[in-house]
Every structure is written in structure tokens, then in C-alpha cells.
Design an enzyme around this catalytic site. Sequence first.
Site, short mmCIF file in Angstrom:
data_model
loop_
_atom_site.label_atom_id
_atom_site.label_comp_id
_atom_site.label_asym_id
_atom_site.label_seq_id
_atom_site.Cartn_x
_atom_site.Cartn_y
_atom_site.Cartn_z
N ARG A 1 -6.48 -2.75 -19.65
CA ARG A 1 -5.95 -4.11 -19.68
C ARG A 1 -6.80 -4.95 -18.75
O ARG A 1 -6.99 -4.59 -17.58
CB ARG A 1 -4.50 -4.13 -19.22
CG ARG A 1 -3.99 -5.57 -19.31
CD ARG A 1 -2.59 -5.73 -18.91
NE ARG A 1 -2.36 -5.36 -17.55
CZ ARG A 1 -1.14 -5.10 -17.07
NH1 ARG A 1 -0.10 -5.15 -17.86
NH2 ARG A 1 -0.98 -4.79 -15.81
N GLU B 1 4.12 -9.77 -24.73
CA GLU B 1 4.97 -9.89 -23.53
C GLU B 1 5.73 -11.21 -23.51
O GLU B 1 6.61 -11.40 -22.69
CB GLU B 1 4.09 -9.83 -22.27
CG GLU B 1 3.32 -8.54 -22.14
CD GLU B 1 2.40 -8.54 -20.93
OE1 GLU B 1 2.65 -7.73 -20.04
OE2 GLU B 1 1.45 -9.33 -20.90
N HIS C 1 0.83 -1.21 0.00
CA HIS C 1 0.00 0.00 0.00
C HIS C 1 0.85 1.25 0.00
O HIS C 1 0.59 2.21 -0.69
CB HIS C 1 -0.85 0.07 1.26
CG HIS C 1 -1.81 -1.04 1.38
ND1 HIS C 1 -2.87 -1.16 0.54
CD2 HIS C 1 -1.86 -2.08 2.23
CE1 HIS C 1 -3.54 -2.23 0.88
NE2 HIS C 1 -2.94 -2.81 1.89
N CYS D 1 4.25 -0.06 -23.83
CA CYS D 1 3.86 0.50 -22.54
C CYS D 1 4.69 0.01 -21.35
O CYS D 1 4.27 0.15 -20.21
CB CYS D 1 2.38 0.20 -22.28
SG CYS D 1 2.05 -1.56 -22.16
N ARG E 1 11.86 -10.34 -13.10
CA ARG E 1 11.92 -8.88 -13.04
C ARG E 1 11.96 -8.33 -11.62
O ARG E 1 12.25 -7.16 -11.41
CB ARG E 1 10.74 -8.28 -13.82
CG ARG E 1 9.39 -8.62 -13.27
CD ARG E 1 8.28 -8.30 -14.25
NE ARG E 1 7.58 -7.06 -13.93
CZ ARG E 1 6.47 -6.66 -14.52
NH1 ARG E 1 5.95 -7.37 -15.50
NH2 ARG E 1 5.90 -5.55 -14.18
N ARG F 1 -4.04 -0.44 -15.64
CA ARG F 1 -3.78 -1.73 -15.00
C ARG F 1 -4.96 -2.06 -14.07
O ARG F 1 -4.92 -1.78 -12.87
CB ARG F 1 -2.48 -1.67 -14.20
CG ARG F 1 -1.22 -1.59 -15.05
CD ARG F 1 0.02 -1.59 -14.17
NE ARG F 1 1.23 -1.96 -14.87
CZ ARG F 1 2.19 -1.10 -15.22
NH1 ARG F 1 2.06 0.18 -14.94
NH2 ARG F 1 3.28 -1.52 -15.84
N ASN G 1 8.24 -4.77 -19.86
CA ASN G 1 8.62 -5.26 -18.52
C ASN G 1 8.63 -6.79 -18.51
O ASN G 1 9.56 -7.41 -18.01
CB ASN G 1 7.62 -4.77 -17.45
CG ASN G 1 7.54 -3.27 -17.40
OD1 ASN G 1 8.42 -2.58 -17.89
ND2 ASN G 1 6.48 -2.75 -16.81
N ASP G 2 7.58 -7.36 -19.05
CA ASP G 2 7.51 -8.82 -19.10
C ASP G 2 8.28 -9.40 -20.27
O ASP G 2 8.89 -10.46 -20.16
CB ASP G 2 6.05 -9.28 -19.16
CG ASP G 2 5.44 -9.35 -17.77
OD1 ASP G 2 6.11 -9.89 -16.87
OD2 ASP G 2 4.33 -8.83 -17.59
C1 PEP Z 1 4.72 -4.94 -19.10
O1 PEP Z 1 4.85 -6.13 -18.84
O2 PEP Z 1 5.56 -4.27 -19.74
C2 PEP Z 1 3.53 -4.21 -18.64
C3 PEP Z 1 3.29 -2.99 -19.03
O3 PEP Z 1 2.71 -4.84 -17.77
P1 PEP Z 1 3.04 -5.00 -16.20
O4 PEP Z 1 4.26 -4.20 -15.87
O5 PEP Z 1 1.83 -4.52 -15.48
O6 PEP Z 1 3.24 -6.47 -16.10
MG MG Z 2 3.19 -7.24 -18.09
#
Ligand code: PEP
Ligand code: MG
Length: 602
Positions: free
Chosen positions: A351, A449, A208, A520, A483, A314, A472-473
Amino acid sequence: MVFTNQESSSTKSASRDLRLPGIGASPGVAVGRALRLDESGRHQFYYVAISGGQVRREVRRLREAFAEARAQLQEIKDKLAHQLGSEHSYILDAHLMILEDDRFQTEIKQAVRRRKINAEWAVRSVTDRIIAAYKQVQDAYLRERSTDIEDIASRLLTILSGHTEFNLSELTENVIIIAEDIWPSTVAELNFNRVLGFATNSGGQTSHSAIIARALNIPAVVGIHNITQNVRTGDAVIIDGTLGEVIVKPTKPVIRDYLIKRETFVEERRPNKQATLPAETLDGVRITLRANVELPNEIESLSLFGAQGIGLYRSEFMFLNRLPDLPDEEEQVELYTRLSDATGEQGASIRVFDLGGDKLSLQGFEAEQNPALGLRGIRLSMRATAVFQTQLKAILRANRRGNLRVVLPLISTITELRLAKQFIANVKRELADSHIEHNPNLPIGVMIEVPAAAMMADIFAREANFLCIGTNDLIQYLLAVDRANENVAYLYQPLHPALLRTIAHLVRVAETVQVPLELCGEMAADPVQAIALIGLGIRALSLVPASIPLIKNAIRSIEEEQVRELMSKAMQLVSASEVEELLARELPLQAPRFFAALSAKG
Ligand code: PEP
Ligand code: MG
């Protein structure tokens, strides 16, 4: 929590410039004096064996304490709603629910009656048992909920002791909060105008405190393990929430450097005239900059930062502190309507719930050997069909303006996309059959991803309305690097040529098939990486709103043609460090106004 002036127990506190690494939970720099919240300073209480005649008195004390705790929490909740908007006040709902739970109260009273013990000891022993049970749970989110119980226990014990706590809402000086963890009700009690930043021993990206810090733009570093042992109240501290580091007792030159860094950070993100200027390179290439949004209260500030709609909402953040009660359809309709109203023509990409993996999970789906490769994202939604159906109904109903889109996370096979599309079509049919007002015109995007989805992007591009690269993924799966694992963080390389080649491939596919392509991941908020992406041909980025002015500035300082050439050289290199070196050398020459200044600021 209580305010402490205790000396730090660590001998290290004497050393200067002690750097403690942690998880950067909210970016930015804070420089100031520490206020350490100390749980070991909590009031002492003892086991007291009571006589039969004293039972009634102890039970009455408990009843009064429950009532007083309830009144306090309600007051904090109202204040939180006032300060942060009602969507944050739900944080206290879980507390109130536990506190008002009949079984919870009865169990504590029974402990007094049956074991003939004092009220304090009954509260401690019952709550300790519940906390221990929570800590056994595999699911990280539920495990974290043990802090809610601890928070309630502490409040009850404080009330029973008759002690009044230092009131954090009455802070008169600006401080940096240092604590074991920042409990939800403490966050709620804080006078945010006085809190420059915070650092905690425990906590993670989804705690939080981290989420609220981000929503309020307060720099924060969590998960430092030993921050409370190394800092005492009054010590000078620097929080670098971007890097994920705290510097204890910095020397004067370090303080000077960080004050500059702080100014730069604030200046670069200040919403200004830039907000209305286009994100256009010097040679006239337009880039779309959308916002990544996690909390509803961020929605209203989007235009301030010049966001062109929402590229990634998200939606799973709605679940925070809610499980096992899921947000119902009406609540979701209300929220998605707000997204739709706030984003006008540019619209919002919602999403669908990306639960599981390292994120929150649903009841009954928690324990997995290898959660990152398990039942997460679309895989989980297609199993928890009732939850998915409710979400889709809400989106379709909220889409009156026709500016909402959905994006499907963690798609790895074409069958998954086809089944999900079929599922969405069925939901539309159900709404139509029941004569429920909705807009069936809902573009469906695929998050890229998973490496398999990247390799097969041409197939996905033909069956989806748009593609959205989640770096990110994608980095995590392409390079096989968790990650969130500090031990392998050095291998998490956004500029790895393997990722650059993958992105270049996706750009080619999108051009050939003529499908919109967006990106993104967090890379979009880093100036060097964002420019590298533009050099690779990406034309739409979605990022944390506060970083949009910075990235726009970077875009307005470069020539697309030059960075395209630079990236074709980068693609010939063999490692991330070679690419980083090339960009560090060339970008300040190509765009001195932005990048030379950036490297000079360090
Ligand atoms: C990503 O994976 O790049 C993404 C934007 O989703 P999250 O970071 O919420 O997994
Ligand atoms: Mg992701």
C-alpha cells in the site's frame, strides 16, 4: 528509568480485581508480577549558581556526559540490532542525532557559561524548553518525539549524578512492566525474554512501544492514564492486550480464567501443521489468507504462519522515527526486494504511503481541522509528489520477480484513480527513458475505504486490477465513528447491517466485473467476523500473521453453504446487536468443534 519499590499512592491499590481500561496495543494475555518503572524516583538535582572559575569544570562535566551518553546509546543500538534485527536499531538514531547535534550541545554549554548555572540545571532547563515546544506541535507523531528529548535529558542527568541505574537487561525474573511510558531506549534495554507484557499511562497505537510489542508478540495495553498510581512493584497483574484492559490484584478465580485464556490464545496461534493445510471449508470452498505486515522483521515468519503472501504492506511504517528524513529510494528498493523475495508466487501488495489523518504526516502538511477528512492517503501522495515518485520508482525497480502490486489508499473519486494511474505511468516512462532496470508490470489495486468508493465500486473495478476492502476505515466513514475515539467506540460496529450490505454489494460487483476482491481490515482476524465475511462471499482475507492459524481453524470447521444462509438471514436484521446475537447462537450449532469451544472459553 529506575526500579522502584515505593508503595502505590492510591488507596485503590488495596482493592482486588481493579479493572483499568486502555488501548489494546498488542493482543494476548499476560499474567504475572509487576515491575513499576518510576520516573518520580529519578535523582534529585538542584539549581546551583556557580562562580566564573567553576564554569570550565561544569562545561567539562557536560562534555564527558555527552560522550558517555553517546557510548551508552551506541551500545544499546548495537544490542537492539542484535536482538531485533537492524531495522529496529533506527529507533536509536533519532536519539543519537539529537545528542550529537552541535546546536543542542552548544546551547546547554552556553547556558552554563552565560547564566552561570550548574550542568544539571542547564540540561534540565534547555531540554524542558525544547520539550515544551514539541508539545505545542499539532502533529501527533512529532508531539510524541518529545519523549526522545526527555529520554536523552534523563540519561544525561543520570550520568551527571554519577548514579548507576538498575539495569533492565539484567532482569532475572519474568515481569510485567508498568510505567508512565516506555521510552525507546528503555525498550531497547529490556531483556525481552523476561518481559511478559507491559502497560503504560500514555502512548497510542503508533507509539514505538506498541509497535515493538506487536512485532515481538508481547501483550500490551497503553493509554491507561492511571496505571502507575494503581500498581506497585510485586503486585499481581493481568494484561489483556486483546481487550485493552489491565486487571490489578486479580482474585484467584480470575487468575485461573486468564491462565486458561492465555493458553488458548497461545495455542490457537501456534504455528503448527495447520500452516501447510489449506484454508478450506468442510464443503470445499478455498479461502486465501494473506498477511498484513507493518515491520520488516515480520517478513521472515510469514511461512511459519502459513500466509499466502502479503495482502497489505503498510509502507508508511517506514517513516516511524524518521521524519523529517524520509527513507531514500535505495533503502526502499532494498526493503521491497525483501518483500518480493519472501513472498514468491503469491507476492505482496504494497500500500503506497497512507500518511496524514490519525497517522504520521509529512512536514508542511500537519495542521488540519478535521484530519480524518483531510489530506490523507492518496490525496497527500498526489500533493507530496516527490515522495510518491521516489516510492513508486523503488517499487518498480524492486519488482524484478513481477510479484509486487500496489494498492492506493483512501480513493474516493474515479478522477483520483485516473490521476494516480497516470502518475505511475509517468514514473515508468522516466525509468525507461533513463534506462533504469525495472518491471513495468505492476497491478494497481484500490482500497475501498470510503462509502463513495463502495457505491461506485463497479466503476473502479473496471479501471483497477483488484479491489481491497479496508474495513477499519470503511466502518469509520460509513458509520461516522472515529476509529480511535474511546467516547464513541460503542458505535464502531463491524457487524452493523449497513456494513454487511456494503460488503455484499462489493462481492456482487466483483463477481459481475470479474475483478479480484480482498479484505484487509481487522475484522479478518476475528473468528466470528471472518466467518461472517465468508458467508457474505469474501474469498480472500489479509490479517495479522499471528492470527492466521486461528482463522484457518475457524474456516476448516464451517460449511460455506450454511454460513451463506446464516448471513442472508443476518442481512434482514436491523442492528449490529441482532446480528451478533444470531451469530453467537447459530455458529456454535453449525460448527461446534470450533465455535462451541470458543464460547466455552469465553
Ligand atoms: C483499513 O482501513 O481497513 C486498513 C486496512 O488500513 P489502515 O488500518 O492501515 O487504515
Ligand atoms: Mg485504512
